[in-house]
Structure formats: structure tokens, C-alpha cells
Write an enzyme that holds these catalytic residues in place. Structure first.
Site, short mmCIF file in Angstrom:
data_model
loop_
_atom_site.label_atom_id
_atom_site.label_comp_id
_atom_site.label_asym_id
_atom_site.label_seq_id
_atom_site.Cartn_x
_atom_site.Cartn_y
_atom_site.Cartn_z
N LYS A 115 -3.87 45.85 34.84
CA LYS A 115 -4.84 46.55 35.71
C LYS A 115 -4.28 48.03 35.83
O LYS A 115 -5.15 48.94 35.97
CB LYS A 115 -5.01 45.84 37.08
CG LYS A 115 -5.81 44.55 37.02
CD LYS A 115 -5.91 44.04 38.60
CE LYS A 115 -6.77 42.74 38.59
NZ LYS A 115 -6.62 41.79 37.61
N GLU A 172 -4.91 49.70 46.36
CA GLU A 172 -6.21 50.23 46.36
C GLU A 172 -6.68 50.57 47.85
O GLU A 172 -6.27 49.74 48.56
CB GLU A 172 -7.49 49.52 45.57
CG GLU A 172 -7.07 49.40 44.17
CD GLU A 172 -8.14 48.49 43.31
OE1 GLU A 172 -8.78 47.77 44.21
OE2 GLU A 172 -7.90 48.71 42.28
N HIS A 225 -12.59 35.03 46.21
CA HIS A 225 -12.54 36.06 45.11
C HIS A 225 -13.16 35.16 43.75
O HIS A 225 -13.05 35.56 42.73
CB HIS A 225 -11.11 36.53 44.90
CG HIS A 225 -10.47 37.21 45.99
ND1 HIS A 225 -10.94 38.52 46.21
CD2 HIS A 225 -9.51 36.96 46.87
CE1 HIS A 225 -10.27 38.85 47.39
NE2 HIS A 225 -9.32 38.12 47.71
N ARG A 249 -14.16 39.49 27.05
CA ARG A 249 -14.53 38.05 26.54
C ARG A 249 -16.06 37.85 26.93
O ARG A 249 -16.64 38.96 27.72
CB ARG A 249 -13.83 36.75 27.14
CG ARG A 249 -13.71 36.87 28.57
CD ARG A 249 -13.12 36.00 29.17
NE ARG A 249 -12.64 35.99 30.63
CZ ARG A 249 -13.60 36.05 31.60
NH1 ARG A 249 -14.43 35.81 31.19
NH2 ARG A 249 -12.92 35.91 32.94
#
Length: 628
Positions: free
Chosen positions: A116, A200, A235, A297
Site C-alpha cells: 500500500k 491516513e 471492512h 484481478r
């Protein structure tokens, strides 16, 4: 053109790829573990090759076995599906090194988007907007704390190598940061072998917006518009839709162009999804939508994009992997109507969403109403080894309201027993006024979890169906209905209601003569199984004997409190037992659980033997109380 494809996967996605391949005249090869030997995807393929034991680490995650299977079966390409090895760059390289075609993006693109922090730096350099935060190499607790203070609270800690909601913590206050960081790093190390994190800014009203992109080996990259995947639980996506509700043309142009830039930055080829987080506190605005990550994907939710664009994304994958250019240019890809997808899981919402496993003795999906993608069938088994998703329900209509109504109806018509599902939960999500209004964000479900997860009482129609099924049963053993009628009074119209019991509670079920919707099952144990609004209710004509305990029911039924394996049966039919006496032993989650008699009585029946795998709620034995 590719002539034979091996799908390095199982279940629903393997069946999905096989359908398109077979329509294109391409031979298909399945791989399967011991647990999947009789699975639909195995029978659907032209050739099926065993690859090992049930645990994925011994079968579907062993790249060497999959490549050997492809070579032995004469396949010339491998499609990874999603999950398992689909985003494993090393596996992709091994496939091509073996002389096979990899139906997926270049390994370099997989690597570039795999971490990430590196991906965000790459995107920022490419001009793609990224969430404000910290991506630095200095991972000392002091530096991370200082950066969190700079960003401001609440702040989100995320594992660099994370995914699926693991290694993620929201921190509300500065004094909670150290403990949250330690917990997050520990979880990330255990899940991914990498304890590095990034920080973040936490978006207070986040929406999960993602864009389907497609590239070819000729330098072309297009988008196929956006999806909204904001309805999540912990999530994990639950309901997805396309296009995103409330998306303006300006915001759409901003997010789709950013997604195309992201794909171009890594030389992307094939199907991919660029995920963004949007601050929806003041509607969807282009300047408040930031890059989050890219999934290299095909996504689980790809059918909603197929529905609104008319494009078969698997066919595009195969054609692009064969070296062909993209079949359509950007201005030839248009949106038509609205589509929603709901993920049908084998789980128990009322029981904390615990997975539910076992044999699908009754399995009926609304395939005449909507598109259904599944990889299981009636009589098959939901095992504990793999993801509990058993089907995807996809509805398409000219409007969002129409598609939502259609999907809610479809979810309500799902009938599964004895395995539990989230069908009723899905129907309640889709019927919620805020969802209908498009007022959604990623906290939608958690904010309403008590109402959405709670099982409602069966409707009067469901109870009437159960009562009529008992009345009309011709198999013998069913009670005569008049013995259960209540409210009879001489010289007055009788109130023709049958007394039924649900979890020991008495219910009056009206006896109606007209046809009633839904199937009703009468089990050998004397239970009446009725399906209503996506829920499954198990009723009985037996009144409760006394309070239930230790896995026993007030009607004398001893039911499995969780999915598991019967490892001991300590009694026989006809045995006299005392309250608290061990009847059976169930092994679940690597622990043994003794199920005991709920009252003094006699063993009337035993429904299982040692070695049987049972679902939560399965009746294992039944007791009768001594005559008073």
C-alpha cells in the site's frame, strides 16, 4: 487464441470462468481438493485434476501443483479467479516460465500495487490524488505518533501489506495511539509477515468507490465506470452496486480519469479495480475522492459492471491474454440502468455472523428472477475450509429503485436449510429507508446492526403455511389438526388456529385453505421448517417440557449450538437419562463440547453417529419427559 484454460480456483468463480470459456469453444480444466471432489465446478469442467488435501495451503495455494495439473491436462493458460494465488506475482511468473499463458496482469504490475505505501507513492507521482497521511520508511513509534499528531485525529493505522480489513485500526485520541499501533503491528505481522504500517486521515463519512479498468498489450486502457461498495461489515463488502448513487458527471469524470492514470502508471494489462475512498459528508465531489488501493484481478462484484455495460469481463480477459486489443474503445462503452449484487454467506447474523457449515439439504435460489452465480448445489456441503460465500445475487433494472426492489425480493425468496445464511439480513438492508434513499456510507451496517441482524418473528402467512403443511401431511405421524386447535366455543364459530412452538415459545398459527407461498419441510424429527423473508424458522407441535439448558431445547430436542463434528455418542435410544447427563460430544474450533440432557427423561431418538459433521441448530437427539 487460447484453446484450453485451467482455473486455479474453486466454487462460484471457477464455474463463472468455465461458462464463458465454454461459450467461446475453449476446453476447461478444473483443479480440486479432497473436500471439493464432488463440487459442481469439478463436474462442469472437461477435465478435473486432484491437487491435494482440503486445507488451501495444501491444495489451492500450492502453485507447483496447479502448474503441474495444467501441463498434465494439456491446458495452455491459467485463470486465477480471485483470492488464493490471484495476486501472487511469483505464481504469475512461474506460470509463464512453464510456457503457459497467464490470464492476468503483468507480475510487475501486481508487485507495484501489492504494498500500500509503495502504491500510494507511485500514484502520487502519477498525479492520482491520494489520501493525506504518512507513508515514510521511519517506522519508529515516536515518528509514527508525531505524524499522527500532525495529520490530526481520528487517524487510521493500516498495515502496508494488508487487505481484507486485517491490520487496520481507527484511533480517536492521541492517548490511544500507542496501544492501537502495537495491536495493529502485531496483527499485521501474524497475517502478512510484515508489521510495517502507514497512516491516513480518517474520513468521517466514507464511501467506498471503485472503478473497473481494463488494459491490453497494445497500450490501450479504458474504464467501465464505477461501483459503490459502501455497504460493508467489518471492512468486508456485503452489497455492491453500479453506478454509484449520487455520482455527478463531474465527479465521475474525475474518479474514472484518475483510475485510468493509475493503470497506465504501472503498464496495466487485463482486468483490474482501482479503489477510492470518498468523503461523502457533502455529497460526492471529485476533489474529495482519493486513491486507496488497486486490486490486480477480477473482483467478486464484477457482475454489476457486466450488467450495466453489457460486457463479459471474463471474455475480455481471455481475449486480452491471447494478445487481442480491447474489443471496445472508451466512447463505445456506455451505462445502461442500475445493478446491485448481494453476497449470500453461510453465516448466522443473529449469532454474531458466525460461519455455518454442513450439508445443504434444501437449497433453493431465485434463479428465475435474477442472475445467480453460485458454486454449490442442493445435497452439497459447505465445509469449514474455505470462504463462506455460497452465492451472489445480481439484479439489474432500468432504475436503482427497481433493481433494489428486485434484489430485496430475491433475497427474501432464498430457501436454505439446515445451513444458516444471511439472506434475511440482506433483504432488511435493501429494504431500509436510508438505503433506498441512497444515504449510504461504510458505517451504514454497523450503525444499524441490531435492527438488521435481529431475526424477526415469522409472519402470519409463514405460520399458516406451517400449520397447513402439518394438516395435509399424509405420511403418518403428523398430529391431527383438531388436537391443536385453540379458541373453540360451543355455538360460536371456532377460531381455527394451530398451536405451534418456536424456540419453546407458543404461537397461534391460523389454518387457511388458500395456497400459500414458499416451501415447508417436515423433518423426520417432527420439526416443521418454514421459509419466510429470507429467514428459516424451525417450528414444532410439541409444547416445551421445561427450560432448556446445555444445548437442549424445551421441546426435548438437543441441537448443535455451533457447527462441528460428532466425536462421541454416549447414549442409545430408550436410555433413561438425568438432567445434566452427557449425551453427545461435539468437536468445534479444535475444542470438545459436551451436550447434556436438559431434563430427566428418555432418549426418544438419535439423529447422528460418530464422525458426522453437523450444522449449527441441527437436531442431534430428542428426549421425552416421564409421564407426570
Amino acid at each position: 487464441m487460447i484453446k484450453s484454460i485451467l482455473v486455479a480456483n474453486r466454487g462460484e468463480i471457477a464455474c463463472r470462468v468455465f461458462r464463458t470459456a465454454q461459450a467461446m469453444g475453449i476446453a476447461t480444466v478444473a483443479v480440486y481438493s479432497e473436500a471439493d471432489a464432488d463440487a459442481p465446478h469439478v463436474r462442469m469442467a472437461d477435465i478435473a485434476v486432484p491437487i491435494g488435501a482440503a486445507p488451501a495451503r495444501e491444495s489451492y495455494l500450492v502453485g507447483e501443483k496447479i502448474i503441474d495439473a495444467a501441463l498434465a491436462a494439456g491446458a495452455d493458460a491459467i485463470h486465477p479467479g480471485y483470492g488464493f494465488l490471484s495476486e501472487n506475482a511469483q505464481f504469475a511468473e512461474a506460470v509463464t516460465a512453464a510456457g503457459l499463458t497467464w490470464i492476468g496482469p503483468p507480475p510487475a504490475a501486481i508487485r507495484a500495487m501489492g504494498l500500500k505505501d509503495a502504491a500510494k507513492s507511485l500514484m502520487a507521482n502519477a498525479g492520482v490524488p491520494v489520501t493525506p497521511g504518512y507513508l515514510g520508511e521511519d517506522q519508529s513509534p515516536e515518528r509514527l505518533k508525531a505524524e499522527a499528531d500532525r495529520i490530526g485525529y481520528p487517524v487510521l493505522i493500516k498495515a502496508v501489506a494488508g487487505g481484507g480489513g486485517k491490520g487496520m485500526r481507527k484511533v480517536e485520541r492521541a492517548e490511544d495511539f500507542a496501544a492501537a499501533l502495537t495491536s495493529c503491528q502485531r496483527e499485521a505481522a501474524a497475517a502478512f509477515g510484515d508489521d510495517r504500517v502507514l497512516l491516513e486521515t480518517y474520513v468521517t463519512r466514507p464511501r467506498h468507490i471503485e472503478v473497473q479498468v481494463f488494459g491490453d498489450a497494445h497500450g490501450n486502457v479504458v474504464h467501465l465506470y464505477e461501483r459503490d461498495c459502501s455497504l460493508q461489515r467489518r471492512h468486508q463488502k456485503v452489497i455492491e452496486e453500479a453506478p454509484a448513487p449520487g455520482m455527478s458527471e463531474a465527479a465521475r469524470a474525475a474518479v474514472t480519469s484518475a483510475a485510468v492514470k493509475a493503470a497506465q502508471a504501472v503498464g496495466y494489462v487485463g482486468a483490474g479495480t482501482v479503489e477510492f475512498i470518498a468523503d461523502a459528508s457533502d455529497g460526492l465531489k471529485g476533489e474529495r475522492i482519493w486513491f486507496m488501493e488497486m486490486n490486480t484481478r477480477l473482483q467478486v462484484e464484477h457482475p454489476v459492471t457486466e450488467a450495466v455495460t453489457g460486457v463479459d469481463l471474463v471474455e475480455w480477459q481471455i481475449r486480452v491474454a491471447s494478445g487481442e486489443p480491447l474489443p471496445l474503445k472508451q466512447d463505445e462503452i456506455t451505462l445502461s440502468g442500475h445493478a446491485l449484487e448481494a453476497r449470500l454467506y453461510a453465516e448466522n447474523p443473529a449469532g454474531g455472523f458466525l460461519p455455518s457449515i454442513g450439508v445443504l439439504e434444501h437449497f433453493k435460489l431465485p434463479e428465475d428472477l435474477i442472475r445467480v452465480d453460485t458454486g454449490v448445489e442442493e445435497g452439497g456441503e459447505v465445509s469449514p475450509f474455505y470462504d463462506p460465500m455460497i452465492a451472489k445475487l445480481i439484479a439489474h433494472a432500468p432504475t436503482r429503485e427497481g433493481a433494489s426492489d428486485l434484489l430485496a425480493q430475491a433475497a427474501s425468496e432464498v430457501e436454505v436449510w439446515p445451513v444458516k445464511t444471511n439472506a434475511g439480513f440482506l433483504a432488511r438492508c435493501l429494504d431500509h429507508p436510508d438505503f433506498i434513499a441512497g444515504d449510504v456510507d461504510t458505517g451504514f451496517i454497523e450503525a444499524r446492526i441490531e435492527a438488521l441482524a435481529a431475526t424477526p418473528a415469522p409472519s402470519e402467512h409463514a405460520l399458516a403455511s406451517a400449520a397447513m403443511a402439518v394438516t395435509l401431511d399424509e405420511e403418518g405421524g403428523a398430529p391431527e389438526p383438531w388436537t391443536h386447535l385453540t379458541g373453540f366455543r360451543l355455538n360460536a364459530p371456532p377460531r381455527t388456529a394451530m398451536k405451534l412452538y418456536l424456540d419453546g415459545a407458543a404461537l397461534d398459527a391460523p389454518l387457511e385453505s388458500e395456497d400459500l407461498p414458499g416451501d415447508v419441510l417436515l423433518t423426520d424429527e417432527g420439526e416443521i421448517v418454514v421459509f419466510d423473508a429470507g429467514e428459516t424458522f424451525v417450528l414444532t407441535t410439541r409444547p416445551p417440557v421445561r427450560d432448556a439448558a446445555h444445548g437442549g431445547g424445551g421441546d426435548g430436542a438437543v441441537r448443535a449450538p455451533m457447527p462441528g463434528k460428532v466425536v462421541a455418542v454416549s447414549v442409545s435410544v430408550g436410555d433413561k437419562v438425568a438432567r445434566g447427563q452427557a449425551l453427545l460430544t461435539l468437536e468445534a474450533m479444535k475444542m470438545e463440547h459436551a451436550l447434556t440432557a436438559p431434563f430427566d427423561g428418555e432418549v426418544e431418538s438419535l439423529a447422528v453417529s460418530v464422525g458426522d459433521q453437523v450444522s449449527e441448530g441441527t437436531t442431534l437427539a430428542r428426549l421425552t419427559a416421564p409421564a407426570s
